[in-house]
Design a protein around this motif. Structure first.
Motif, short mmCIF file in Angstrom:
data_model
loop_
_atom_site.label_atom_id
_atom_site.label_comp_id
_atom_site.label_asym_id
_atom_site.label_seq_id
_atom_site.Cartn_x
_atom_site.Cartn_y
_atom_site.Cartn_z
N ASP A 109 59.26 32.88 -31.69
CA ASP A 109 60.19 32.04 -30.94
C ASP A 109 59.49 30.81 -30.38
O ASP A 109 60.02 29.69 -30.44
CB ASP A 109 60.81 32.84 -29.78
CG ASP A 109 61.81 33.87 -30.26
OD1 ASP A 109 61.64 34.38 -31.39
OD2 ASP A 109 62.75 34.18 -29.52
N ILE A 150 69.48 26.01 -29.59
CA ILE A 150 69.69 27.44 -29.81
C ILE A 150 68.47 28.24 -29.34
O ILE A 150 68.60 29.29 -28.70
CB ILE A 150 69.98 27.73 -31.29
CG1 ILE A 150 71.35 27.13 -31.67
CG2 ILE A 150 69.96 29.23 -31.59
CD1 ILE A 150 71.66 27.24 -33.14
N ARG A 153 68.05 29.15 -25.62
CA ARG A 153 68.89 30.26 -25.14
C ARG A 153 69.36 30.01 -23.71
O ARG A 153 68.95 30.72 -22.78
CB ARG A 153 68.11 31.57 -25.20
CG ARG A 153 67.61 31.93 -26.58
CD ARG A 153 66.65 33.10 -26.52
NE ARG A 153 66.07 33.36 -27.83
CZ ARG A 153 66.34 34.43 -28.58
NH1 ARG A 153 67.19 35.33 -28.15
NH2 ARG A 153 65.77 34.58 -29.75
N ASP A 292 65.05 37.88 -33.61
CA ASP A 292 66.42 38.39 -33.61
C ASP A 292 67.35 37.37 -34.28
O ASP A 292 66.91 36.34 -34.78
CB ASP A 292 66.88 38.73 -32.20
CG ASP A 292 66.85 37.53 -31.25
OD1 ASP A 292 66.82 36.38 -31.74
OD2 ASP A 292 66.87 37.73 -30.03
N HIS A 293 68.67 37.67 -34.27
CA HIS A 293 69.62 36.80 -34.97
C HIS A 293 69.65 35.38 -34.39
O HIS A 293 69.74 34.40 -35.13
CB HIS A 293 71.02 37.42 -34.93
CG HIS A 293 71.15 38.67 -35.74
ND1 HIS A 293 70.92 39.93 -35.22
CD2 HIS A 293 71.45 38.86 -37.05
CE1 HIS A 293 71.09 40.84 -36.17
NE2 HIS A 293 71.42 40.22 -37.28
N THR A 294 69.58 35.28 -33.05
CA THR A 294 69.59 33.95 -32.43
C THR A 294 68.35 33.16 -32.84
O THR A 294 68.43 31.97 -33.17
CB THR A 294 69.64 34.08 -30.90
OG1 THR A 294 70.81 34.81 -30.53
CG2 THR A 294 69.66 32.71 -30.24
N ALA A 297 68.60 31.86 -36.36
CA ALA A 297 69.48 30.68 -36.46
C ALA A 297 68.72 29.42 -36.08
O ALA A 297 68.80 28.39 -36.77
CB ALA A 297 70.71 30.87 -35.58
#
Length: 330
Positions: A109, A150, A153, A292-294, A297
């Motif tokens: 991330d 994105i 978050r 994760d999915h976020t 993306a």
């Protein structure tokens, strides 16, 4: 087109075009080890202690390269001390904000958010260096910025300020590369890295004298915990990480500086995305974390924008070569 013209075009495409790309790819892979090592140390040590040891290791590598180079130590003489000072300050802010953010986020991330830096480079290369950036690459920058939104978050607690810190780091990182481009005519890659390592040693030593006793330490989980921890002697089992971060920043910094010295900034920048699959790999293998999915993306948008920018730059370069090549036989 004559054979001579074809050979000239081929040489331009095969030598002038990819040199900086290879430096950037190598630098990206090596620097991913730095992220791995810093992340591994962030739960126990103070950031300024890690940076000080890393700087001594990196300085040893830089001095060794200078010693064995043909130019020797005379290449460290400079007529641009203020430019070096400004660049060192930018690099220092970039490192502190990135590593504090990295300590609070999953490795992949943090790296994905940091990869807005090449998009900043593309933006600055147009506004500051006056390099041509077409409307499609401007659109790619916009898509990449959406990916950053994105990755921040909004409303997700501790991740949000951590991601903002990494975003600040990315802007400073891009700015440091703009300084590299401005200074490349008179300063070598070794000179640029030598002064950066000097800055790390001076600042981290000063920081250690002021905060190394833990007088400014935060409670566990605080945003600035990594920065203000007290110093302590590392056991033998942790020295691999200290040595790895020093070697990585020494070698990787030289490679990346050489990439931006030899090749157009907007062309080199997307190849730094090699660090993204490396971050995912280290995250899974060493820390047991997977995006994760976020995160996927955001990664897709940021890296997709960078890869599209690369493709558009390649097309533009080929058109420039075609225009420059003679149309008739000699």
């Amino acid at each position: 087109m004559s054979d001579q013209s074809k050979n000239t075009t081929t040489k331009l495409a095969a030598t002038k075009f990819p040199k900086g790309i290879f430096f950037a790819l190598g630098g990206g892979v090596v620097l991913s080890v730095n992220d791995l090592a810093i992340k591994a140390l962030s739960g126990t040590y103070a950031l300024h202690q890690v940076i000080l040891i890393r700087a001594f290791v990196g300085m040893t590598i830089v001095l060794a390269v200078i010693w064995f180079s043909g130019s020797g130590f005379r290449q460290l003489l400079t007529k641009r001390p203020l430019d070096h000072l400004f660049r060192v300050c930018i690099v220092m802010v970039s490192n502190v904000t990135y590593f504090v953010g990295l300590s609070l986020m999953p490795l992949a991330d943090a790296v994905a958010t940091a990869f807005v830096a090449p998009l900043f480079v593309t933006l600055m290369s147009a506004l500051i260096l006056r390099e041509h950036v077409g409307p499609r690459r401007w659109a790619a920058v916009g898509v990449g910025m959406l990916g950053v939104v994105i990755m921040t978050r909004p409303g997700a607690g501790i991740i949000q300020p951590a991601a903002i810190l990494v975003l600040i780091s990315a802007f400073c990182y891009a700015s440091s590369h703009m300084m590299t481009r401005r200074m490349r005519a008179t300063e070598s890659a070794m000179t640029l890295n030598f002064f950066v390592q000097c800055g790390f040693i001076v600042v981290s030593t000063t920081f250690g004298l002021v905060a190394g006793d833990g007088g400014f330490a935060q409670a566990p989980g605080g945003t600035w915990e990594f920065l203000f921890r007290p110093w302590h002697s590392p056991p033998v089992g942790d020295w691999w990480a200290f040595l790895a971060t020093g070697v990585a920043v020494g070698v990787g910094g030289l490679l990346m500086s050489q990439a931006y010295r030899t090749t157009e900034a907007a062309l080199v920048a997307p190849f730094e995305y090699i660090g993204m699959p490396m971050a995912i790999f280290w995250g899974v293998v060493v820390f047991g974390t997977f995006p994760d999915h976020t995160a996927w993306a955001g990664i897709a948008l940021i890296c997709g924008a960078g890869l599209y920018t690369l493709w558009r730059e390649t097309v533009r370069k080929q058109k420039d070569l075609d225009v420059a090549a003679p149309s008739g036989d000699i």
